[in-house]
Design an enzyme around this catalytic site. Structure first.
Site, mmCIF file in Angstrom:
data_model
loop_
_atom_site.group_PDB
_atom_site.id
_atom_site.type_symbol
_atom_site.label_atom_id
_atom_site.label_comp_id
_atom_site.label_asym_id
_atom_site.label_seq_id
_atom_site.Cartn_x
_atom_site.Cartn_y
_atom_site.Cartn_z
ATOM 1 N N GLN A 312 2.339 -9.627 1.961
ATOM 2 C CA GLN A 312 2.382 -9.054 0.620
ATOM 3 C C GLN A 312 2.320 -10.161 -0.434
ATOM 4 O O GLN A 312 2.996 -11.180 -0.313
ATOM 5 C CB GLN A 312 3.653 -8.235 0.432
ATOM 6 C CG GLN A 312 3.736 -6.994 1.305
ATOM 7 C CD GLN A 312 2.825 -5.866 0.859
ATOM 8 O OE1 GLN A 312 2.113 -5.963 -0.140
ATOM 9 N NE2 GLN A 312 2.823 -4.782 1.612
ATOM 10 N N GLU A 368 -1.841 -3.462 15.830
ATOM 11 C CA GLU A 368 -2.589 -4.191 14.804
ATOM 12 C C GLU A 368 -3.965 -4.569 15.338
ATOM 13 O O GLU A 368 -4.116 -4.983 16.485
ATOM 14 C CB GLU A 368 -1.822 -5.443 14.383
ATOM 15 C CG GLU A 368 -2.575 -6.394 13.488
ATOM 16 C CD GLU A 368 -3.059 -5.754 12.194
ATOM 17 O OE1 GLU A 368 -4.212 -6.038 11.803
ATOM 18 O OE2 GLU A 368 -2.304 -4.966 11.592
ATOM 19 N N ASN A 422 0.986 1.649 7.436
ATOM 20 C CA ASN A 422 0.685 0.846 6.246
ATOM 21 C C ASN A 422 -0.774 0.406 6.316
ATOM 22 O O ASN A 422 -1.070 -0.767 6.505
ATOM 23 C CB ASN A 422 1.622 -0.359 6.186
ATOM 24 C CG ASN A 422 1.458 -1.158 4.905
ATOM 25 O OD1 ASN A 422 0.886 -0.678 3.932
ATOM 26 N ND2 ASN A 422 1.944 -2.391 4.899
ATOM 27 N N CYS A 450 -1.433 1.553 -1.071
ATOM 28 C CA CYS A 450 -1.693 0.869 -2.339
ATOM 29 C C CYS A 450 -2.701 1.641 -3.175
ATOM 30 O O CYS A 450 -2.965 1.280 -4.322
ATOM 31 C CB CYS A 450 -2.203 -0.553 -2.076
ATOM 32 S SG CYS A 450 -3.742 -0.617 -1.131
ATOM 33 N N GLU A 496 2.431 -0.022 -5.151
ATOM 34 C CA GLU A 496 2.539 0.556 -3.815
ATOM 35 C C GLU A 496 3.307 1.872 -3.926
ATOM 36 O O GLU A 496 4.223 2.007 -4.740
ATOM 37 C CB GLU A 496 3.282 -0.391 -2.873
ATOM 38 C CG GLU A 496 2.585 -1.712 -2.619
ATOM 39 C CD GLU A 496 1.516 -1.629 -1.542
ATOM 40 O OE1 GLU A 496 1.494 -0.630 -0.802
ATOM 41 O OE2 GLU A 496 0.717 -2.583 -1.446
#
Length: 503
Positions: A312, A368, A422, A450, A496
């Protein structure tokens, strides 16, 4: 320059440019974000875009510095309080769209995943939207910045900064970013030194790949402790490896013994690439000087930051976001030492969410796509002596269905199953949504976005619509129960949004 811009604020607040910029940046990519939610929109989304795209630039009379500030930080003229109010109302309008579309789905099940054509039925949300969490740091908060190389205001092609204009129109000008409020001083210093290096180099910059040239943009990464990493991108064109080594050596000398030593770089990386962007696997990042990584701390946990690792951009606001995720993500009564069941972390990046929640969970499983990020996540778990986390590489739409079959009914093993997602702006693949929706043991799902007005809205509808066998959405529908905006990007219209779904 900062003082100059600050002094101009009171006078320019009355200028129509403020409203034009705010409306333009909020309505691009959003649905009906400039009208009263209780009234039919005057212009469709397509017409809004056409209006602003064809509208002549209204700030061409302003100095280049202000034009760049308007492009990169459109809300810089507003007080921080006004920025937060603007973002809060924008998130409310987005969520009203979701409520409206879910109402349409209830009355017309076969159109549950389509947009509601009628005006919103209510101006009140069916679930609470909490006040936006402010960023602890408002200026100079970015820990990662990428500076471009192109022709400057004076025509010099070796100018390092940010673009004003577009390539499509052909009016790009590269403007120095020293006055931008969201840029930290260390980033600005590296950019200035890199520009000086380019102007000393015999090689030309690479403005367009087919026109030749070599030196490209620079990425600067920093942490709260002040450690600095710089990544130089370079197009090899037809240079031999021996020639490239000469220029790499001159780069190292400049930043370690020459004028660039003032930057005190902890890491200097170099990537050769003939593409706009490529991964470490496609073209390895070459460490020319210093340490291979820098480290950052979130909620008391340490994280390794590699050259291409996702993290971030606002460390202080990330603290607020992850603390909120931790408090809302695990069942009531879950405390340090476990008891929170299994946490499924989809699109886990370098493991920040899973690791910060791990003390309250019995088990954390992260998925991921990027292999380097998975390696970072595993390293971060070991670095923090976390034993209950595992991270799996691969596409979520490929890995998740098989994983859920293996997990089976987690409730049988004595703990609930919670999911946190996310994703990038493109949202989640429909197979991921379908798998999450159809697994009955998942009772709580946290979605961090976002850009909730974009593809994420489709994900929201798919999670909450009535069962639809045609689309293989057969599981019990989720319902939104609470939403929390977090201001990760002061002086810009973005933030966010954490949206909690339960069933």
């Amino acid at each position: 320059m900062l003082l100059m811009l600050a002094g101009l604020r009171p006078a320019l607040l009355k200028h129509k440019l403020v409203n034009v910029l705010v409306e333009a940046c909020l309505c691009s990519g959003a649905k009906d974000t400039t009208t009263n939610p209780g009234k039919p929109p005057k212009l469709s989304k397509k017409k809004w875009r056409k209006k602003f795209r064809n509208k002549p630039a209204s700030n061409e009379h302003l100095p280049w510095e202000e034009r760049l500030a308007d492009a990169v930080t459109p809300l810089w003229r507003l007080s921080y309080y006004d920025q937060l109010q603007l973002k809060q109302k924008h998130q409310e309008r987005i969520l009203l769209q979701l409520s409206d579309q879910l109402l349409c789905g209830e009355s017309t099940q076969h159109k549950a995943l389509t947009q509601c054509p009628s005006p919103p039925r209510s101006t009140k949300l069916s679930f609470p939207l909490l006040p936006i969490l402010p960023s602890p740091v408002r200026d100079g908060y970015r820990n990662k910045s990428t500076f471009s190389v192109n022709r400057g205001v004076d025509g010099n092609p070796k100018t390092v900064g940010f673009y004003v204009g577009t390539g499509k129109v052909g009016n790009i000008v590269c403007v120095n970013g020293d006055h931008l409020l969201n840029m930290p001083e260390r980033h600005k210093l590296v950019a200035r030194c890199y520009q000086d290096f380019l102007r000393l180099s015999a090689l030309e910059p690479c403005l367009l790949f087919h026109d030749g040239g070599h030196w490209r943009e620079v990425t600067v990464r920093t942490n709260a402790a002040g450690h600095t990493m710089a990544i130089i991108y370079f197009h090899p064109q037809r240079l031999t490896p021996e020639d490239i080594e000469v220029h790499k050596s001159s780069l190292v000398e400049y930043f370690t013994q020459g004028p660039g030593a003032i930057c005190q770089l902890d890491s200097l990386y170099f990537q050769e690439s003939s593409m706009t962007r490529c991964s470490h696997e496609e073209s390895p990042y070459q460490l020319l000087h210093g340490q291979p990584q820098i480290h950052e701390e979130i909620l008391g946990f340490k994280f390794r930051i590699s050259a291409d690792a996702f993290f971030q951009v606002n460390q202080g606001a990330a603290d607020s976001l992850y603390r909120t995720v931790r408090e809302m993500g695990l069942p009531n009564g879950a405390r340090e030492g476990g008891g929170g069941g299994t946490l499924l972390d989809v699109c886990c990046g370098t493991g920040a969410i899973g690791i910060t929640m791990s003390p309250r969970a019995d088990r954390v499983i992260g998925i991921e796509l990027i292999q380097q990020a998975v390696e970072d996540a595993r390293h971060n778990a070991a670095l923090n002596q976390i034993q209950n986390c595992e991270f799996l590489p691969g596409k979520a739409e490929v890995v998740l269905p098989g994983l859920m079959e293996v997990l089976g009914s987690t409730t049988d093993s004595g703990g609930p199953l919670t999911a946190v997602v996310n994703p990038a702006r493109a949202g989640l693949h429909y197979r991921v949504i379908r798998t999450l929706r159809n697994h009955s043991s998942i009772r709580r799902l946290l979605y961090i976005s976002c850009k909730p007005e974009g593809e994420a809205m489709r994900n929201f509808r798919e999670l909450c619509c009535s069962p639809d066998p045609h689309r293989k959405l057969t599981g019990e529908a989720f319902r939104p129960t609470v939403a929390v905006p977090v201001d990760m990007f002061p002086h810009t219209p973005h933030c966010e949004l954490l949206l909690v779904f339960e069933r």
